[in-house]
Motif scaffolding. Structure first.
Motif, PDB file in Angstrom:
ATOM      1  N   ARG A   1      15.289   5.193  -3.178  1.00 18.30           N
ATOM      2  CA  ARG A   1      15.304   6.614  -2.833  1.00 18.30           C
ATOM      3  C   ARG A   1      13.913   7.250  -2.875  1.00 18.30           C
ATOM      4  NH1 ARG A   1      17.243  10.203  -5.645  1.00 18.30           N
ATOM      5  NH2 ARG A   1      17.876  11.575  -3.933  1.00 18.30           N
ATOM      6  N   SER A   2      12.878   6.470  -2.719  1.00 17.28           N
ATOM      7  CA  SER A   2      11.520   7.009  -2.829  1.00 17.28           C
ATOM      8  C   SER A   2      11.272   8.159  -1.855  1.00 17.28           C
ATOM      9  CB  SER A   2      10.485   5.906  -2.602  1.00 17.28           C
ATOM     10  OG  SER A   2      10.476   4.980  -3.657  1.00 17.28           O
ATOM     11  N   ALA A   3      11.651   7.982  -0.604  1.00 19.48           N
ATOM     12  CA  ALA A   3      11.409   9.021   0.397  1.00 19.48           C
ATOM     13  C   ALA A   3      12.183  10.294   0.054  1.00 19.48           C
ATOM     14  CB  ALA A   3      11.792   8.522   1.785  1.00 19.48           C
ATOM     15  N   ASP A   4      13.432  10.158  -0.372  1.00 18.21           N
ATOM     16  CA  ASP A   4      14.234  11.323  -0.746  1.00 18.21           C
ATOM     17  C   ASP A   4      13.626  12.051  -1.945  1.00 18.21           C
ATOM     18  OD1 ASP A   4      16.039  10.716   1.263  1.00 18.21           O
ATOM     19  OD2 ASP A   4      17.347   9.552  -0.064  1.00 18.21           O
TER      20      ASP A   4
ATOM     21  N   ILE B   1      -2.704  10.406  -1.443  1.00 21.56           N
ATOM     22  CA  ILE B   1      -1.873   9.455  -0.718  1.00 21.56           C
ATOM     23  C   ILE B   1      -1.199   8.556  -1.745  1.00 21.56           C
ATOM     24  CG2 ILE B   1      -1.798   7.594   0.974  1.00 21.56           C
ATOM     25  CD1 ILE B   1      -4.280   8.710   2.264  1.00 21.56           C
ATOM     26  N   VAL B   2       0.126   8.559  -1.748  1.00 16.87           N
ATOM     27  CA  VAL B   2       0.905   7.741  -2.674  1.00 16.87           C
ATOM     28  C   VAL B   2       1.725   6.754  -1.851  1.00 16.87           C
ATOM     29  CG1 VAL B   2       2.613   7.738  -4.524  1.00 16.87           C
ATOM     30  CG2 VAL B   2       1.021   9.668  -4.305  1.00 16.87           C
ATOM     31  N   VAL B   3       1.431   5.469  -2.009  1.00 19.48           N
ATOM     32  CA  VAL B   3       2.149   4.423  -1.292  1.00 19.48           C
ATOM     33  C   VAL B   3       3.230   3.859  -2.212  1.00 19.48           C
ATOM     34  CG1 VAL B   3       1.968   2.162  -0.180  1.00 19.48           C
ATOM     35  CG2 VAL B   3       0.123   3.841   0.088  1.00 19.48           C
ATOM     36  N   THR B   4       4.460   3.842  -1.726  1.00 19.87           N
ATOM     37  CA  THR B   4       5.563   3.378  -2.550  1.00 19.87           C
ATOM     38  C   THR B   4       6.223   2.149  -1.943  1.00 19.87           C
ATOM     39  OG1 THR B   4       7.394   4.602  -1.516  1.00 19.87           O
ATOM     40  CG2 THR B   4       6.013   5.803  -3.073  1.00 19.87           C
ATOM     41  N   TRP B   5       6.674   1.282  -2.814  1.00 20.03           N
ATOM     42  CA  TRP B   5       7.527   0.131  -2.462  1.00 20.03           C
ATOM     43  C   TRP B   5       8.372  -0.148  -3.693  1.00 20.03           C
ATOM     44  CZ3 TRP B   5       7.988  -5.197  -3.922  1.00 20.03           C
ATOM     45  CH2 TRP B   5       8.783  -5.956  -3.060  1.00 20.03           C
ATOM     46  N   ARG B   6       9.634   0.242  -3.627  1.00 18.92           N
ATOM     47  CA  ARG B   6      10.538   0.112  -4.775  1.00 18.92           C
ATOM     48  C   ARG B   6      10.000   0.871  -5.992  1.00 18.92           C
ATOM     49  NH1 ARG B   6      13.067  -6.023  -4.558  1.00 18.92           N
ATOM     50  NH2 ARG B   6      13.658  -5.944  -2.362  1.00 18.92           N
ATOM     51  N   SER B   7       9.551   2.081  -5.756  1.00 20.94           N
ATOM     52  CA  SER B   7       8.902   2.854  -6.818  1.00 20.94           C
ATOM     53  C   SER B   7       9.658   4.118  -7.193  1.00 20.94           C
ATOM     54  CB  SER B   7       7.478   3.233  -6.374  1.00 20.94           C
ATOM     55  OG  SER B   7       6.740   2.100  -6.005  1.00 20.94           O
ATOM     56  N   ALA B   8      10.914   4.212  -6.798  1.00 19.35           N
ATOM     57  CA  ALA B   8      11.669   5.442  -7.042  1.00 19.35           C
ATOM     58  C   ALA B   8      11.739   5.798  -8.520  1.00 19.35           C
ATOM     59  CB  ALA B   8      13.079   5.311  -6.468  1.00 19.35           C
TER      60      ALA B   8
ATOM     61  N   VAL C   1       3.809   7.531   1.552  1.00 18.44           N
ATOM     62  CA  VAL C   1       4.144   6.505   2.543  1.00 18.44           C
ATOM     63  C   VAL C   1       5.119   5.541   1.887  1.00 18.44           C
ATOM     64  CG1 VAL C   1       3.256   4.800   4.158  1.00 18.44           C
ATOM     65  CG2 VAL C   1       1.812   6.741   3.495  1.00 18.44           C
ATOM     66  N   ASP C   2       6.365   5.572   2.337  1.00 14.26           N
ATOM     67  CA  ASP C   2       7.426   4.730   1.766  1.00 14.26           C
ATOM     68  C   ASP C   2       7.546   3.457   2.594  1.00 14.26           C
ATOM     69  OD1 ASP C   2       9.595   3.688   0.459  1.00 14.26           O
ATOM     70  OD2 ASP C   2      11.051   4.969   1.470  1.00 14.26           O
ATOM     71  N   CYS C   3       7.129   2.340   2.005  1.00 19.25           N
ATOM     72  CA  CYS C   3       7.085   1.065   2.737  1.00 19.25           C
ATOM     73  C   CYS C   3       8.401   0.299   2.649  1.00 19.25           C
ATOM     74  CB  CYS C   3       5.931   0.222   2.217  1.00 19.25           C
ATOM     75  SG  CYS C   3       4.320   0.797   2.770  1.00 19.25           S
TER      76      CYS C   3
ATOM     77  N   ALA D   1       4.005  17.104   0.952  1.00 17.84           N
ATOM     78  CA  ALA D   1       3.653  17.728   2.224  1.00 17.84           C
ATOM     79  C   ALA D   1       4.094  16.876   3.406  1.00 17.84           C
ATOM     80  CB  ALA D   1       2.146  17.965   2.285  1.00 17.84           C
ATOM     81  N   VAL D   2       3.901  15.570   3.300  1.00 13.07           N
ATOM     82  CA  VAL D   2       4.235  14.642   4.380  1.00 13.07           C
ATOM     83  C   VAL D   2       4.901  13.417   3.761  1.00 13.07           C
ATOM     84  CG1 VAL D   2       3.337  13.186   6.236  1.00 13.07           C
ATOM     85  CG2 VAL D   2       2.266  15.404   5.768  1.00 13.07           C
ATOM     86  N   VAL D   3       5.988  12.965   4.362  1.00 13.48           N
ATOM     87  CA  VAL D   3       6.646  11.728   3.946  1.00 13.48           C
ATOM     88  C   VAL D   3       6.751  10.830   5.164  1.00 13.48           C
ATOM     89  CG1 VAL D   3       8.684  10.664   2.935  1.00 13.48           C
ATOM     90  CG2 VAL D   3       7.965  12.934   2.167  1.00 13.48           C
ATOM     91  N   LEU D   4       6.080   9.694   5.115  1.00 12.35           N
ATOM     92  CA  LEU D   4       6.091   8.744   6.222  1.00 12.35           C
ATOM     93  C   LEU D   4       6.991   7.561   5.871  1.00 12.35           C
ATOM     94  CD1 LEU D   4       2.260   8.661   7.048  1.00 12.35           C
ATOM     95  CD2 LEU D   4       4.030  10.090   8.087  1.00 12.35           C
ATOM     96  N   GLU D   5       7.795   7.141   6.819  1.00 14.55           N
ATOM     97  CA  GLU D   5       8.686   6.004   6.628  1.00 14.55           C
ATOM     98  C   GLU D   5       8.496   5.028   7.788  1.00 14.55           C
ATOM     99  OE1 GLU D   5      12.194   8.932   5.745  1.00 14.55           O
ATOM    100  OE2 GLU D   5      12.728   6.960   4.907  1.00 14.55           O
TER     101      GLU D   5
END
Length: 325
Positions: free
Chosen positions: A58-61, A19-26, A51-53, A69-73
């Protein structure tokens, strides 16, 4: 091994779910996921849940481009614990890796951590030897549980005199071999998925910071051990997302750090420990405000004035800071 769609980050039978949680982590995410893909290529079937918070980048992209496998926004910044808990239902691996996007795992390190966890059922969680980009040790990777004495040492500047005086963290010599510790850095934590679910996920009553310390405390309370694996290594930038925030958000992030420290002190030592932690941060806030005023630094002055106002509201009972949006 690769899944049918060719992605190393989406195994049909994963052993590890990251599980990788991102916030401004592109800026960091592509390297992080690339290192995970190398681990999968080396023989650890895994899947990645990102999980893109709502960091507005462009973290989710990037996660989709890399084959997650899964990208949650969720559309808002959930905070680290809530974001991890949102990703947990999507994990199919028997082990879950909580990984920061500014961490790049060295080849073979994940396999070493899996082996360490599998060798002893009394080990509840493992962490690795985190290093800074210059190769120096990242101190929180192997540490003692945080207590008010550590906060006072920081407030009084004792820890700046010599690294040896910062007794919270294990020294380089103590980290030369794998060993049990009280806590590891939440930038890299591997534990059984069923165990994390049995705990109800991470404690999300604190928006950010010290979720790792609280998780380790809860596991130790169950009689489980926390293991630092010295032969597993990863590079950790540390504070990368927070550093990109504008001053107003950085000030709020600092309040969340104080909130986590004070609340954890209460859980470990009761109300007297909470009061000691409040006083430590009050002294730190006053010194920071006076320094900012003397040096005519309005940003610093505003940061610590905001901290002092928030601390004043904590005296009767805890009031969590506003979420960082």
């Amino acid at each position: 091994m690769p899944s049918s769609d060719g992605s190393l980050l989406h195994s049909p039978r994963p052993v590890v779910s990251a599980i990788v949680v991102t916030w401004r982590s592109a800026d960091d995410l592509r390297s992080c996921l690339g290192a995970l893909a190398s681990e999968a290529d080396a023989g650890i079937p895994l899947e990645v849940v990102v999980v893109d918070c709502a960091g507005g980048d462009r973290s989710a992209d990037i996660a989709r481009e890399c084959g997650a496998a899964v990208v949650l926004e969720p559309g808002i910044n959930l905070g680290f614990a809530r974001a991890v808990n949102a990703g947990l239902p999507h994990c199919r691996g028997r082990l879950t890796l909580l990984l920061n996007p500014d961490v790049e795992i060295s080849t073979g390190s994940l396999a070493a951590c899996v082996q360490a966890l599998d060798e002893d059922p009394l080990i509840g969680l493992v962490g690795c030897d985190l290093r800074r980009p210059d190769g120096s040790i990242d101190p929180p990777a192997a540490r003692r549980a945080r207590r008010p004495v550590h906060m006072w040492a920081e407030t009084l500047g004792i820890t700046r005199l010599s690294p040896r005086l910062d007794v919270q963290f294990l020294s380089g010599a103590q980290r030369a071999a794998s060993r049990d510790v009280e806590a590891v850095n939440g930038a890299f934590m591997l534990l059984p998925t069923d165990l994390l679910r049995a705990l109800g996920g991470l404690d999300d009553t604190v928006f950010m910071y010290l979720e790792d310390m609280e998780l380790c405390r809860r596991l130790r309370a169950r009689g489980l051990r926390i293991r630092f694996v010295s032969e597993a290594r990863a590079t950790h930038l540390g504070g990368a997302s927070a550093a990109r925030a504008e001053p107003r958000r950085q000030a709020l992030i600092y309040q969340h750090r104080a909130d986590a420290d004070i609340e954890f002190a209460r859980r470990v030592g009761g109300e007297w420990s909470r009061a000691s932690a409040l006083l430590a941060y009050g002294a730190r806030g006053l010194a920071g405000y006076l320094m900012g005023a003397a040096l005519r630094r309005p940003v610093q002055r505003g940061k610590y004035l905001g901290l002092l106002r928030w601390l004043f509201r904590q005296v009767p009972h805890r009031t969590a800071p506003r979420p960082v949006l």
